[in-house]
Design a protein around this motif. Structure first.
Motif, PDB file in Angstrom:
ATOM      1  N   LYS A   1       0.837  -1.199   0.000  1.00  0.00           N
ATOM      2  CA  LYS A   1       0.000   0.000   0.000  1.00  0.00           C
ATOM      3  C   LYS A   1       0.872   1.249   0.000  1.00  0.00           C
ATOM      4  O   LYS A   1       1.980   1.253   0.520  1.00  0.00           O
ATOM      5  N   PHE A   2       0.315   2.328  -0.589  1.00  0.00           N
ATOM      6  CA  PHE A   2       1.071   3.564  -0.740  1.00  0.00           C
ATOM      7  C   PHE A   2       1.608   4.084   0.587  1.00  0.00           C
ATOM      8  O   PHE A   2       2.770   4.478   0.680  1.00  0.00           O
ATOM      9  N   GLY A   3       0.792   4.115   1.614  1.00  0.00           N
ATOM     10  CA  GLY A   3       1.221   4.626   2.916  1.00  0.00           C
ATOM     11  C   GLY A   3       2.416   3.875   3.467  1.00  0.00           C
ATOM     12  O   GLY A   3       3.342   4.466   4.020  1.00  0.00           O
ATOM     13  N   LEU A   4       2.411   2.560   3.289  1.00  0.00           N
ATOM     14  CA  LEU A   4       3.543   1.753   3.758  1.00  0.00           C
ATOM     15  C   LEU A   4       4.788   2.011   2.914  1.00  0.00           C
ATOM     16  O   LEU A   4       5.902   2.077   3.434  1.00  0.00           O
ATOM     17  N   GLN A   5       4.603   2.155   1.587  1.00  0.00           N
ATOM     18  CA  GLN A   5       5.740   2.468   0.716  1.00  0.00           C
ATOM     19  C   GLN A   5       6.345   3.813   1.086  1.00  0.00           C
ATOM     20  O   GLN A   5       7.561   3.968   1.145  1.00  0.00           O
TER      21      GLN A   5
ATOM     22  N   TYR B   1       0.932  12.078   5.636  1.00  0.00           N
ATOM     23  CA  TYR B   1       0.018  11.241   4.864  1.00  0.00           C
ATOM     24  C   TYR B   1      -0.983  10.505   5.751  1.00  0.00           C
ATOM     25  O   TYR B   1      -2.182  10.517   5.492  1.00  0.00           O
ATOM     26  N   ASN B   2      -0.487   9.847   6.791  1.00  0.00           N
ATOM     27  CA  ASN B   2      -1.376   9.054   7.642  1.00  0.00           C
ATOM     28  C   ASN B   2      -2.418   9.922   8.343  1.00  0.00           C
ATOM     29  O   ASN B   2      -3.579   9.528   8.463  1.00  0.00           O
ATOM     30  N   GLU B   3      -2.012  11.100   8.782  1.00  0.00           N
ATOM     31  CA  GLU B   3      -2.962  12.010   9.442  1.00  0.00           C
ATOM     32  C   GLU B   3      -4.032  12.483   8.456  1.00  0.00           C
ATOM     33  O   GLU B   3      -5.217  12.517   8.788  1.00  0.00           O
ATOM     34  N   LEU B   4      -3.619  12.836   7.257  1.00  0.00           N
ATOM     35  CA  LEU B   4      -4.584  13.276   6.244  1.00  0.00           C
ATOM     36  C   LEU B   4      -5.517  12.137   5.847  1.00  0.00           C
ATOM     37  O   LEU B   4      -6.716  12.344   5.642  1.00  0.00           O
ATOM     38  N   LYS B   5      -4.983  10.932   5.770  1.00  0.00           N
ATOM     39  CA  LYS B   5      -5.801   9.762   5.431  1.00  0.00           C
ATOM     40  C   LYS B   5      -6.876   9.534   6.504  1.00  0.00           C
ATOM     41  O   LYS B   5      -8.030   9.243   6.180  1.00  0.00           O
TER      42      LYS B   5
ATOM     43  N   ALA C   1     -15.913  17.627   9.386  1.00  0.00           N
ATOM     44  CA  ALA C   1     -14.808  16.736   9.030  1.00  0.00           C
ATOM     45  C   ALA C   1     -14.136  17.213   7.744  1.00  0.00           C
ATOM     46  O   ALA C   1     -12.907  17.196   7.630  1.00  0.00           O
ATOM     47  N   GLU C   2     -14.933  17.680   6.788  1.00  0.00           N
ATOM     48  CA  GLU C   2     -14.365  18.190   5.537  1.00  0.00           C
ATOM     49  C   GLU C   2     -13.587  19.479   5.791  1.00  0.00           C
ATOM     50  O   GLU C   2     -12.496  19.664   5.255  1.00  0.00           O
ATOM     51  N   THR C   3     -14.141  20.352   6.609  1.00  0.00           N
ATOM     52  CA  THR C   3     -13.468  21.606   6.933  1.00  0.00           C
ATOM     53  C   THR C   3     -12.155  21.335   7.647  1.00  0.00           C
ATOM     54  O   THR C   3     -11.129  21.948   7.332  1.00  0.00           O
ATOM     55  N   THR C   4     -12.166  20.400   8.571  1.00  0.00           N
ATOM     56  CA  THR C   4     -10.949  20.032   9.297  1.00  0.00           C
ATOM     57  C   THR C   4      -9.901  19.479   8.342  1.00  0.00           C
ATOM     58  O   THR C   4      -8.725  19.830   8.425  1.00  0.00           O
ATOM     59  N   PHE C   5     -10.336  18.631   7.397  1.00  0.00           N
ATOM     60  CA  PHE C   5      -9.403  18.082   6.412  1.00  0.00           C
ATOM     61  C   PHE C   5      -8.814  19.195   5.544  1.00  0.00           C
ATOM     62  O   PHE C   5      -7.600  19.239   5.324  1.00  0.00           O
ATOM     63  N   ILE C   6      -9.646  20.087   5.052  1.00  0.00           N
ATOM     64  CA  ILE C   6      -9.180  21.166   4.181  1.00  0.00           C
ATOM     65  C   ILE C   6      -8.183  22.055   4.919  1.00  0.00           C
ATOM     66  O   ILE C   6      -7.139  22.412   4.374  1.00  0.00           O
TER      67      ILE C   6
END
Length: 114
Positions: A4-8, A29-33, A60-65
């Motif tokens: 998986k990309f995150g592991l790579q 990456y992991n936090e954004l995922k 949740a969308e606002t927090t991600f953005i």
């Protein structure tokens, strides 16, 4: 089996071939995922009011953005700082080279590149 990309990405960041001083400047990456997964939990949840921030319809969308904006800003500032350092180094080397005549074939070839 495909990794998986995150592991790579984690493997690359922790490998000896990556630059250790850059480790803290990779996107989280992991936090954004995790934040994207939180958004997917809200999909179809009609009780979430629209807040109008870039079309985001949930907290949740606002927090991600906001998290993504912060990550991109951090990485961009790091890149700009490194670019400035390299530009200053290049200018210094060009000044140094132009102030003394070449004494070897290798220096002559270097002059033609600059």
């Amino acid at each position: 089996a495909q990794m998986k990309f995150g592991l790579q990405l984690e493997k690359h960041i922790n490998s000896t071939s990556s630059l250790p001083e850059w480790k803290s400047y990779y996107l989280s990456y992991n936090e954004l995922k995790k934040r994207i997964k939180a958004i997917s939990l809200h999909v179809g949840d009609e009780s979430q009011p629209s807040n109008g921030y870039h079309g985001a319809s949930s907290s949740a969308e606002t927090t991600f953005i906001c998290a993504l904006d912060a990550e991109l800003t951090r990485v961009t500032l790091f890149y700009l700082d490194y670019e400035r350092e390299f530009t200053e180094t290049l200018q210094s080397l060009q000044t140094e080279l132009s102030s003394s005549p070449p004494t070897s074939l290798a220096q002559c070839q270097l002059y033609t590149c600059l």
